[in-house]
Write an enzyme that holds these catalytic residues in place. Structure first.
Site, short mmCIF file in Angstrom:
data_model
loop_
_atom_site.label_atom_id
_atom_site.label_comp_id
_atom_site.label_asym_id
_atom_site.label_seq_id
_atom_site.Cartn_x
_atom_site.Cartn_y
_atom_site.Cartn_z
N ALA A 122 51.02 3.04 36.72
CA ALA A 122 52.39 3.54 36.53
C ALA A 122 53.35 2.42 36.88
O ALA A 122 53.89 2.36 37.99
CB ALA A 122 52.63 4.77 37.40
N ILE A 123 53.57 1.51 35.95
CA ILE A 123 54.40 0.33 36.16
C ILE A 123 55.76 0.56 35.51
O ILE A 123 55.86 1.11 34.42
CB ILE A 123 53.74 -0.92 35.58
CG1 ILE A 123 52.30 -1.06 36.09
CG2 ILE A 123 54.55 -2.17 35.91
CD1 ILE A 123 52.18 -1.24 37.58
N ASP A 213 50.56 8.07 30.63
CA ASP A 213 51.49 8.80 29.76
C ASP A 213 50.76 9.87 28.96
O ASP A 213 50.98 10.05 27.77
CB ASP A 213 52.26 7.85 28.85
CG ASP A 213 51.37 6.92 28.04
OD1 ASP A 213 50.16 6.82 28.36
OD2 ASP A 213 51.87 6.29 27.10
N HIS A 233 38.17 7.06 19.38
CA HIS A 233 39.59 7.07 19.05
C HIS A 233 39.86 8.15 18.01
O HIS A 233 39.19 8.21 16.98
CB HIS A 233 40.03 5.71 18.51
CG HIS A 233 41.51 5.50 18.51
ND1 HIS A 233 42.36 6.23 17.71
CD2 HIS A 233 42.29 4.66 19.24
CE1 HIS A 233 43.60 5.83 17.93
NE2 HIS A 233 43.58 4.89 18.86
N GLU A 303 42.10 -3.11 24.83
CA GLU A 303 41.31 -2.20 23.99
C GLU A 303 40.38 -2.98 23.06
O GLU A 303 39.25 -2.55 22.81
CB GLU A 303 42.22 -1.28 23.19
CG GLU A 303 41.48 -0.24 22.36
CD GLU A 303 42.42 0.77 21.74
OE1 GLU A 303 42.68 1.81 22.38
OE2 GLU A 303 42.90 0.51 20.61
#
EC number: 2.4.1.87
Length: 413
Positions: A122-123, A213, A233, A303
Site C-alpha cells: 500500500a504505497i 486494490d 489471468h 508479472e
C-alpha cells in the site's frame, strides 16, 4: 526447445474419459490421501480423525451414507467439473468451485495448525485501499484459520485499525516509496524475498501475495494452498499462447518465445510455501536487476518475470479465474460459479481506475480492436509484446536499497 502445448480451459470437455482416474489420484482438493505422505500409513486416517474428535474420515469420504457428518457422506465424483479443464498437462490441479470439499480440507489443515501469511503493498495513494481489503479478507479469507496480514507501506500511520478475529493479526512494515508504480511493483519481489528470510519463515507456513486494490467477495480458503500456486489471468484463460502478453524481446530475462508457454498467470495473486515463494521472488528480483543493468524493462514488469518463472518451475496448483475476475470488463460467463476477488473501485486506481492486474488485458483488447494491427492470417495473434509502454533506463541504475530502507515498525493484533 518448445514448451508443452497450450491447453485452453474449454478442452476439459474432451478429457472426461480419463479425468475420473485423475480425480482420485491427483487432486488434493478431493482426496485426503494425497495431502500428506503419512496419511498413506494403515489406520492413519482414522487415527487423525479420532485425535481431532471427529468421525472416521475414510468411511465417510469413500462411501455414500457413511457414519460421518453430511459433508463426508458424498461420492468423490461430486468433486469434479466437466465444463472446464481441471488438471494441467503436468498433473497439477486447476481449482474451480465444485472440485473440492471445504469441510474436509479445513479439518486437515487445522490438524496441522497451519498459519497463512497474506502480503499487500500500500504505497502512496494505495493506502486508501487497505481498509476495504482487510475488512473483506476478514469475512472471506481463510476463515477459521490462523492468518497474519503483512501490509508494506510508506505511510504506517495511515494504515487504519480493522477489528480482527481470533488467531488473526496484522503487521505493518514500512518501506520506501518510488516515483513510478512500476518500480513499486517490481521492488515488491525484493522486499518479499528479504522478509521471507527475516520473518516469514519463522512466522507462517504459507504465503499469499495479493494486490491491495482488490476486495474479497467470496470464499478463499485452504483449497488454494500448495507448495507453489499461480492464478490464471481472467483475460487470457481461453486464449492461445500467441495472444499472451509475454515479454517477447530476447534481450530481457523475462523473454518467452512465441512457441512456448502454458498459461498466462496473473501478477496480483500468487503464493505457496514460504520456501517456494522465497525462491520465486528472489529469482524474479535477480532477473529484474539484470534487465535494469542492461537498460531494458519487461513489458509487464514483475508479472512478466513471474510468468517466465512459472514456465520454468511449474506450479503445483493453479487457481481458476474465479479467484480474480472483473465483471465490468469481462461480463459473467457460465463457467464461473463464484467470484472470490474483484477490483475494489473504479476511478481511483492506475490507468483511469483499472487495477494493474488487468492492464495486460486492456492493452490486448485495444490491440485486437485496431484492425490495422491485426495480422491477416490470424485475429488472435498479437505479435511481439509492445515496447511503447515503458522507457528503457538510459544509464546504469542506482544501487538497490539497503535493508534499513524498510523495517518493521509495529504490529496490530
Amino acid at each position: 526447445m518448445a514448451g508443452p502445448s497450450m491447453c485452453s480451459l474449454e478442452e476439459g470437455i474432451h478429457r472426461q474419459s480419463w479425468f475420473c482416474v485423475l480425480n482420485l489420484g491427483t487432486l488434493p482438493s478431493c482426496s485426503y490421501r494425497v495431502l500428506s505422505p503419512r496419511s498413506l500409513m494403515p489406520g492413519r486416517l482414522e487415527l487423525e480423525a479420532r485425535r481431532a474428535g471427529g468421525p472416521s474420515v475414510l468411511a465417510g469420504v469413500l462411501a455414500v451414507g457413511g457414519d460421518g457428518p453430511p459433508c463426508y457422506r458424498m461420492p468423490l465424483a461430486i468433486c469434479s467439473r466437466k465444463d472446464v479443464l481441471v488438471v494441467t498437462p503436468w498433473l497439477a490441479p486447476i481449482v474451480w468451485e465444485g472440485t473440492f470439499n471445504t469441510d474436509i480440507l479445513n479439518e486437515q489443515f487445522r490438524l496441522r495448525n497451519t498459519t497463512i501469511g497474506l502480503t499487500v503493498f500500500a504505497i502512496k495513494k494505495y493506502v486508501a485501499f487497505v481498509k476495504l481489503f482487510l475488512e473483506t479478507a476478514e469475512k472471506h479469507f481463510m476463515v477459521g484459520h490462523r492468518v497474519h496480514y503483512y501490509v508494506f507501506t510508506d505511510q504506517a500511520a495511515a494504515v487504519p485499525h480493522v477489528a480482527l478475529g481470533a488467531g488473526r493479526q496484522l503487521s505493518v512494515l514500512e518501506v520506501r516509496a518510488y516515483e513510478r508504480w512500476q518500480d513499486v511493483s517490481m521492488r515488491r519481489m525484493e522486499m518479499i524475498s528479504d522478509f521471507c528470510e527475516r520473518r516469514f519463515l519463522r512466522e507462517v507456513d504459507y504465503l499469499v501475495c495479493a494486490d491491495v486494490d482488490m476486495k474479497f467477495s467470496d470464499h478463499v480458503g485452504v483449497e488454494i494452498l500448495s507448495p507453489l500456486f499461480g492464478t490464471l489471468h481472467p483475460g487470457f484463460y481461453g486464449s492461445s499462447r500467441e495472444a499472451f502478453t509475454y515479454e517477447r524481446r530476447p534481450q530481457s530475462q523475462a523473454y518467452i518465445p512465441k512457441d512456448e508457454g502454458d498459461f498466462y498467470y496473473l501478477g496480483g495473486f500468487f503464493g505457496g510455501s514460504v520456501q517456494e515463494v522465497q525462491r520465486l521472488t528472489r529469482a524474479c528480483h535477480q532477473a529484474m536487476m539484470i534487465d535494469q543493468a542492461n537498460g531494458i524493462e519487461a513489458v509487464w514488469h514483475d508479472e512478466s518475470h513471474l510468468n517466465k518463472y512459472l514456465l520454468r518451475h511449474k506450479p503445483t496448483k493453479v487457481l481458476s479465474p474465479e479467484y480474480l475476475w472483473d465483471q465490468q470488463l469481462l461480463g459473467w460467463p457460465p463457467i464461473l460459479k463464484k467470484l472470490s476477488l474483484s477490483a475494489a473501485a473504479r476511478g481511483s486506481g492506475r490507468a483511469a481506475g483499472i487495477p494493474v492486474s488487468f492492464l495486460p488485458l486492456v492493452l490486448a483488447e485495444l490491440v485486437k480492436s485496431a484492425s490495422f494491427l491485426r495480422p491477416v492470417e490470424s485475429n488472435r495473434s498479437l505479435g511481439p509484446a509492445p515496447t511503447s509502454n515503458h522507457t528503457p533506463l538510459p544509464s546504469p541504475p542506482p544501487p538497490p536499497p539497503q535493508r534499513h530502507d524498510y523495517i518493521h515498525r509495529h504490529t496490530h493484533t
